[in-house]
Design an enzyme around this catalytic site. Structure first.
Site, PDB file in Angstrom:
ATOM      1  N   CYS A   1       0.812  -1.228   0.000  1.00 10.98           N
ATOM      2  CA  CYS A   1       0.000   0.000   0.000  1.00 10.98           C
ATOM      3  C   CYS A   1       0.847   1.280   0.000  1.00 10.98           C
ATOM      4  O   CYS A   1       0.568   2.228  -0.741  1.00 10.98           O
ATOM      5  CB  CYS A   1      -0.952   0.004   1.191  1.00 10.98           C
ATOM      6  SG  CYS A   1      -0.215  -0.651   2.696  1.00 10.98           S
TER       7      CYS A   1
ATOM      8  N   HIS B   1      -2.809   6.214   4.694  1.00 10.50           N
ATOM      9  CA  HIS B   1      -1.385   6.382   4.974  1.00 10.50           C
ATOM     10  C   HIS B   1      -0.921   7.749   4.473  1.00 10.50           C
ATOM     11  O   HIS B   1      -1.349   8.208   3.410  1.00 10.50           O
ATOM     12  CB  HIS B   1      -0.566   5.331   4.227  1.00 10.50           C
ATOM     13  CG  HIS B   1      -0.765   3.925   4.688  1.00 10.50           C
ATOM     14  ND1 HIS B   1      -1.434   3.577   5.842  1.00 10.50           N
ATOM     15  CD2 HIS B   1      -0.355   2.748   4.132  1.00 10.50           C
ATOM     16  CE1 HIS B   1      -1.418   2.258   5.983  1.00 10.50           C
ATOM     17  NE2 HIS B   1      -0.787   1.738   4.953  1.00 10.50           N
TER      18      HIS B   1
HETATM   19  N1  LIG Z   1      -4.835  -3.664   5.173  1.00 11.27           N
HETATM   20  C1  LIG Z   1      -4.168  -3.103   4.183  1.00 11.27           C
HETATM   21  O1  LIG Z   1      -4.036  -1.860   4.022  1.00 11.27           O
HETATM   22  C2  LIG Z   1      -3.550  -3.949   3.134  1.00 11.27           C
HETATM   23  C3  LIG Z   1      -3.047  -3.339   2.019  1.00 11.27           C
HETATM   24  C4  LIG Z   1      -2.479  -4.116   1.032  1.00 11.27           C
HETATM   25  C5  LIG Z   1      -2.436  -5.471   1.187  1.00 11.27           C
HETATM   26  N2  LIG Z   1      -2.925  -6.068   2.303  1.00 11.27           N
HETATM   27  C6  LIG Z   1      -2.841  -7.530   2.387  1.00 11.27           C
HETATM   28  O2  LIG Z   1      -4.138  -8.097   2.262  1.00 11.27           O
HETATM   29  C7  LIG Z   1      -4.222  -9.270   3.061  1.00 11.27           C
HETATM   30  C8  LIG Z   1      -5.398  -9.177   4.012  1.00 11.27           C
HETATM   31  O3  LIG Z   1      -5.286  -8.010   4.815  1.00 11.27           O
HETATM   32  P1  LIG Z   1      -6.489  -7.492   5.740  1.00 11.27           P
HETATM   33  O4  LIG Z   1      -5.991  -6.236   6.309  1.00 11.27           O
HETATM   34  O5  LIG Z   1      -7.782  -7.536   5.015  1.00 11.27           O
HETATM   35  O6  LIG Z   1      -6.494  -8.675   6.863  1.00 11.27           O
HETATM   36  P2  LIG Z   1      -7.708  -9.179   7.768  1.00 11.27           P
HETATM   37  O7  LIG Z   1      -8.652  -8.086   8.024  1.00 11.27           O
HETATM   38  O8  LIG Z   1      -7.063  -9.869   8.917  1.00 11.27           O
HETATM   39  O9  LIG Z   1      -8.462 -10.286   6.838  1.00 11.27           O
HETATM   40  C9  LIG Z   1      -7.877 -11.521   6.483  1.00 11.27           C
HETATM   41  C10 LIG Z   1      -8.811 -12.287   5.548  1.00 11.27           C
HETATM   42  O10 LIG Z   1      -8.159 -13.485   5.092  1.00 11.27           O
HETATM   43  C11 LIG Z   1      -9.022 -14.606   5.355  1.00 11.27           C
HETATM   44  N3  LIG Z   1      -8.226 -15.821   5.566  1.00 11.27           N
HETATM   45  C12 LIG Z   1      -7.328 -16.044   6.561  1.00 11.27           C
HETATM   46  N4  LIG Z   1      -6.804 -17.293   6.411  1.00 11.27           N
HETATM   47  C13 LIG Z   1      -7.386 -17.837   5.317  1.00 11.27           C
HETATM   48  C14 LIG Z   1      -7.278 -19.093   4.658  1.00 11.27           C
HETATM   49  N5  LIG Z   1      -6.446 -20.048   5.096  1.00 11.27           N
HETATM   50  N6  LIG Z   1      -8.036 -19.335   3.573  1.00 11.27           N
HETATM   51  C15 LIG Z   1      -8.897 -18.382   3.101  1.00 11.27           C
HETATM   52  N7  LIG Z   1      -9.049 -17.171   3.687  1.00 11.27           N
HETATM   53  C16 LIG Z   1      -8.292 -16.907   4.781  1.00 11.27           C
HETATM   54  C17 LIG Z   1      -9.784 -14.201   6.590  1.00 11.27           C
HETATM   55  O11 LIG Z   1     -10.944 -15.010   6.735  1.00 11.27           O
HETATM   56  P3  LIG Z   1     -11.630 -15.238   8.197  1.00 11.27           P
HETATM   57  O12 LIG Z   1     -12.493 -14.030   8.441  1.00 11.27           O
HETATM   58  O13 LIG Z   1     -12.414 -16.472   7.982  1.00 11.27           O
HETATM   59  O14 LIG Z   1     -10.524 -15.381   9.182  1.00 11.27           O
HETATM   60  C18 LIG Z   1     -10.121 -12.758   6.228  1.00 11.27           C
HETATM   61  O15 LIG Z   1     -11.156 -12.720   5.267  1.00 11.27           O
HETATM   62  C19 LIG Z   1      -2.847  -9.428   3.718  1.00 11.27           C
HETATM   63  O16 LIG Z   1      -2.067 -10.279   2.911  1.00 11.27           O
HETATM   64  C20 LIG Z   1      -2.299  -8.037   3.711  1.00 11.27           C
HETATM   65  O17 LIG Z   1      -0.890  -8.026   3.701  1.00 11.27           O
HETATM   66  C21 LIG Z   1      -3.496  -5.341   3.278  1.00 11.27           C
END
Ligand SMILES: NC(=O)c1ccc[n+]([C@@H]2O[C@H](COP(=O)([O-])OP(=O)(O)OC[C@H]3O[C@@H](n4cnc5c(N)ncnc54)[C@H](OP(=O)(O)O)[C@@H]3O)[C@@H](O)[C@H]2O)c1
Length: 335
Positions: free
Chosen positions: A126, A234
């Site tokens: 990001c 950010h």
């Molecule tokens: N937040 C940001 O600004 C941002 C920006 C760029 C990239 N990212 C990336 O995007 C990803 C998610 O970030 P987030 O902030 O959305 O995290 P989050 O709120 O913790 O959400 C994680 C998601 O992944 C799912 N998940 C976890 N383990 C899984 C599995 N084994 N199989 C299928 N689904 C699974 C979770 O499902 P459950 O609800 O069932 O646990 C939930 O839907 C990360 O890789 C992060 O690095 C985040």
């Protein structure tokens, strides 16, 4: 198009569903996917209820596109299985970003590298995305030599657990910790884990990903990435040294005309970009544009964007839109 959203219950996944709906991406069938914990639960998309399915069930349905935001290990394991089924994967994790066989794409900067053979496409970090959107028009004109970037990153960048930590602390409730320290009323000069040279992984990502997206390994970057207790997006302080000198009026014009950039730079009226204003917007906001008077050919500016939108969901959907517009989404199977 049959679209799977993997990580549909997470912060990015929820935003992904919102952005797909808002931008009217041609979703004919939605397949929301999350961990086994969430299978069977329902989410809402365009006013309709959809049941969460497992990764295995989603692969069987052979979606055209799968947008992943479910962490690096899920992507490493599952994205190749989708690709082998003919699905084009756009992945938000860091799993594939530096793989030389995978494209790392910010549409405003390098969408033209994409081909129909790209079955797993990486969405950058990001903080890198918003920086390169602002750099691109300036690099094209003056050629960037070196960037010193310091970030002020929102807790939403860490996911649901971090947002809960901030609000629990504010309410005096004891709960799970996403960070090693209190985040409310604090600033943490650490994002991701430390590496051997004293930089964090987030800082290394900003260096390497910038060079890969801009297609120029000669660009020098040094970064300090910092977590602050804000929500909307950010912020980044950029100090950019160019090979060639610039004119400040022209810099403002170039940025104002650049796709995806809004210049908010009117100090006489105290107008500058802030996360509160960038929240839920797709654009990258640039302000505090001024010459660094301590060094030749060097510019200071302040760049703000909503990390869940342009930093994640919007960028991924824009990649899908580009692929669709160029007819690059097909059923060719990744070797
Ligand atoms: N937040 C940001 O600004 C941002 C920006 C760029 C990239 N990212 C990336 O995007 C990803 C998610 O970030 P987030 O902030 O959305 O995290 P989050 O709120 O913790 O959400 C994680 C998601 O992944 C799912 N998940 C976890 N383990 C899984 C599995 N084994 N199989 C299928 N689904 C699974 C979770 O499902 P459950 O609800 O069932 O646990 C939930 O839907 C990360 O890789 C992060 O690095 C985040």
């Amino acid at each position: 198009m049959k679209v799977a959203v993997v990580g549909a219950t997470g912060l990015v996944g929820t935003k992904m569903l919102q952005v797909l709906a808002e931008r009217n991406f041609p979703v004919t069938e939605l397949i929301p996917v999350a961990s086994e914990r969430s299978v069977g639960k329902e989410i809402t998309f365009k006013g309709k209820q959809f049941k969460i399915v497992s990764v295995a069930d989603a692969i069987k349905q052979k979606p055209d596109v799968a947008i992943f935001s479910a962490g690096g290990s899920t992507s490493l394991e599952q994205a190749p299985l989708f690709a082998a089924a003919g699905t084009t994967v756009i992945d938000n994790s860091s799993a594939w970003r530096m793989d030389p066989t995978k494209k790392l794409v910010v549409p405003e900067v390098n969408a033209d590298v994409l081909t129909a053979d790209d079955k797993i496409i990486a969405n950058p970090n990001c903080s890198t995305i918003q920086m390169v959107v602002a750099l691109k028009p300036l690099h094209d004109k003056y050629k960037v030599k070196r960037i010193v970037v310091s970030t002020y990153q929102s807790v939403t960048g860490t996911g649901v657990k971090a947002v809960d930590q901030l609000f629990n602390e504010r309410a005096g409730i004891e709960g799970a910790m996403a960070y090693p320290y209190k985040i409310d009323l604090n600033v943490l000069p650490q994002i991701d884990v430390f590496t051997d040279n004293g930089y964090t992984k987030e800082e290394i990502k900003m260096i390497k990903e910038t060079q890969k997206i801009m297609g120029d390994d000669s660009i020098k970057v040094t970064a300090t990435t910092v977590r602050i207790p804000v929500m909307g997006g950010h912020s980044e302080s950029l100090n950019i040294e160019f090979v060639n000198d610039f004119d400040l009026t022209e810099v403002r014009e170039l940025l104002s005309n650049a796709p995806g950039v809004i210049v908010t730079d009117d100090i006489a009226n105290l107008k500058y970009p802030m996360p509160l204003d960038a929240h839920d917007k797709d654009e990258v906001f640039v302000g505090r544009i001024r010459r660094d008077e301590s060094q030749a050919n060097t510019l200071n500016c302040w760049v703000v964007a909503d990390n869940l939108r342009k930093g994640a969901a919007t960028n991924a959907v824009q990649i899908a839109e580009y692929l669709a517009s160029k007819n690059l989404i097909g059923q060719a199977v990744e070797a």
